[in-house]
Design a protein around this motif. Structure first.
Motif, short mmCIF file in Angstrom:
data_model
loop_
_atom_site.label_atom_id
_atom_site.label_comp_id
_atom_site.label_asym_id
_atom_site.label_seq_id
_atom_site.Cartn_x
_atom_site.Cartn_y
_atom_site.Cartn_z
N ALA A 154 125.02 139.73 -13.05
CA ALA A 154 126.28 139.10 -13.41
C ALA A 154 126.22 137.61 -13.11
O ALA A 154 125.65 137.20 -12.10
CB ALA A 154 127.42 139.74 -12.63
N PRO A 155 126.81 136.78 -13.97
CA PRO A 155 126.79 135.34 -13.71
C PRO A 155 127.67 134.98 -12.53
O PRO A 155 128.66 135.63 -12.25
CB PRO A 155 127.36 134.74 -15.01
CG PRO A 155 128.20 135.82 -15.59
CD PRO A 155 127.51 137.10 -15.21
N ARG A 156 127.25 133.93 -11.82
CA ARG A 156 128.03 133.44 -10.70
C ARG A 156 128.35 131.97 -10.89
O ARG A 156 127.52 131.21 -11.37
CB ARG A 156 127.26 133.63 -9.39
CG ARG A 156 127.21 135.07 -8.91
CD ARG A 156 126.29 135.20 -7.72
NE ARG A 156 124.89 135.21 -8.16
CZ ARG A 156 123.87 135.21 -7.30
NH1 ARG A 156 124.09 135.17 -6.01
NH2 ARG A 156 122.63 135.25 -7.75
N GLY A 173 116.81 135.93 -19.09
CA GLY A 173 117.62 137.03 -19.61
C GLY A 173 118.97 137.16 -18.97
O GLY A 173 119.84 137.87 -19.48
N ASP A 174 119.21 136.50 -17.82
CA ASP A 174 120.51 136.56 -17.16
C ASP A 174 121.55 135.78 -17.96
O ASP A 174 121.25 134.70 -18.51
CB ASP A 174 120.44 135.95 -15.75
CG ASP A 174 119.78 136.87 -14.74
OD1 ASP A 174 119.44 138.01 -15.12
OD2 ASP A 174 119.60 136.44 -13.58
N ALA A 175 122.77 136.31 -17.98
CA ALA A 175 123.89 135.55 -18.53
C ALA A 175 124.30 134.49 -17.52
O ALA A 175 124.29 134.72 -16.31
CB ALA A 175 125.06 136.48 -18.82
N SER A 192 128.51 136.75 -27.75
CA SER A 192 128.03 137.45 -26.56
C SER A 192 128.04 136.56 -25.32
O SER A 192 128.52 136.95 -24.26
CB SER A 192 126.61 137.99 -26.79
OG SER A 192 126.09 138.59 -25.62
N GLY A 193 127.51 135.35 -25.43
CA GLY A 193 127.45 134.46 -24.28
C GLY A 193 126.20 133.61 -24.29
O GLY A 193 125.51 133.49 -25.31
#
Length: 247
Positions: free
Chosen positions: A3-5, A41-43, A80-81
């Motif tokens: 999850a993005p922070r 690959g992380d959002a 999507s982001g």
């Protein structure tokens, strides 16, 4: 995919003159990626979340993310982001090579002479190239490189102090500016152009050539740490120098 922070508060800018707001956001995203907080690959956080965290407009965040997308650091997926892009470490068509190593590879002797090392204030034109305010401090060096005692390059380079604060303390007779910068400011990107033109009298004198003979000039802008790291012009006598490459 983690999850993005987002930061609870915007990180404090580096000491010295204030960075443009979009560049603060851009550098933060780059720092998170380089530190491994956000992996391939992380959002990453959305534009609204980043705008709130940094107290800036969404348009400001959009510029930062757009530049990172253009540089292939992140990938924007419609609906999507935005995700950390796959990092592609590859040999480019024009390698950023140390001229001392090039000369040694030919079995020849390299030496260099430092002609100028100074702190200057950026002109309007230089400030635009560095994406900095006019009058911002820059480092400036002029070095002549010799191959078997013959001058083959005048390297006229401007450097961003934020990227290489120790530049003025270096001995450029024992190492090239390129070698130092590649060590302290790993390359993120480069823009270049090659042209043929007549040298100014000062350049012609340093290259020991008649001013009416043309030079091959490589103009190069390098990027590191989310900033323009250096802007350089490398002057070579066209009669005794050539650029080569293959792919």
């Amino acid at each position: 995919m983690s999850a993005p922070r987002t930061p609870a508060t915007a990180p404090a800018p580096a000491t010295g003159e204030r960075l443009p707001a979009y560049l603060v956001v851009k550098q933060h995203v780059l720092a998170q990626i380089h530190a491994g907080v956000w992996k391939e690959g992380d959002a990453i956080p959305g534009e609204e979340a980043l705008a709130r965290a940094f107290g800036v407009s969404r348009m400001t965040v959009n510029r930062a993310i757009r530049e990172l997308s253009d540089e292939k650091t992140v990938e924007r997926v419609q609906g999507s982001g935005t995700y950390v892009a796959q990092q592609k470490y590859q040999s480019t068509l024009v390698a950023i090579r140390n001229i001392a190593e090039e000369i040694a590879a030919r079995g020849h002797a390299h030496r260099s002479e430092l002609q100028r090392l100074e702190r200057i204030r950026a002109s309007d034109a230089l400030a635009r190239q560095f994406e900095l305010p006019s009058g911002h401090a820059l480092f400036h060096s002029v070095v002549v490189h010799f191959e078997n005692g013959q001058p083959i390059q005048v390297e006229d380079r401007h450097v961003n102090p934020r990227v290489a604060p120790g530049y003025m303390e270096q001995d450029f007779a024992s190492q090239t500016p390129n070698a130092y910068l590649m060590r302290v400011a790993p390359l993120q990107g480069v823009q270049f152009a090659i042209e043929a033109c007549l040298p100014p009298p000062e350049i012609a004198e340093m290259l020991r050539m008649p001013p009416q003979e043309p030079c091959l000039v490589l103009r190069r802008q390098t990027h590191s740490q989310g900033q323009v790291a250096s802007v350089a012009a490398m002057w070579h006598p066209a009669a005794r120098y050539q650029f080569t490459g293959s792919f």
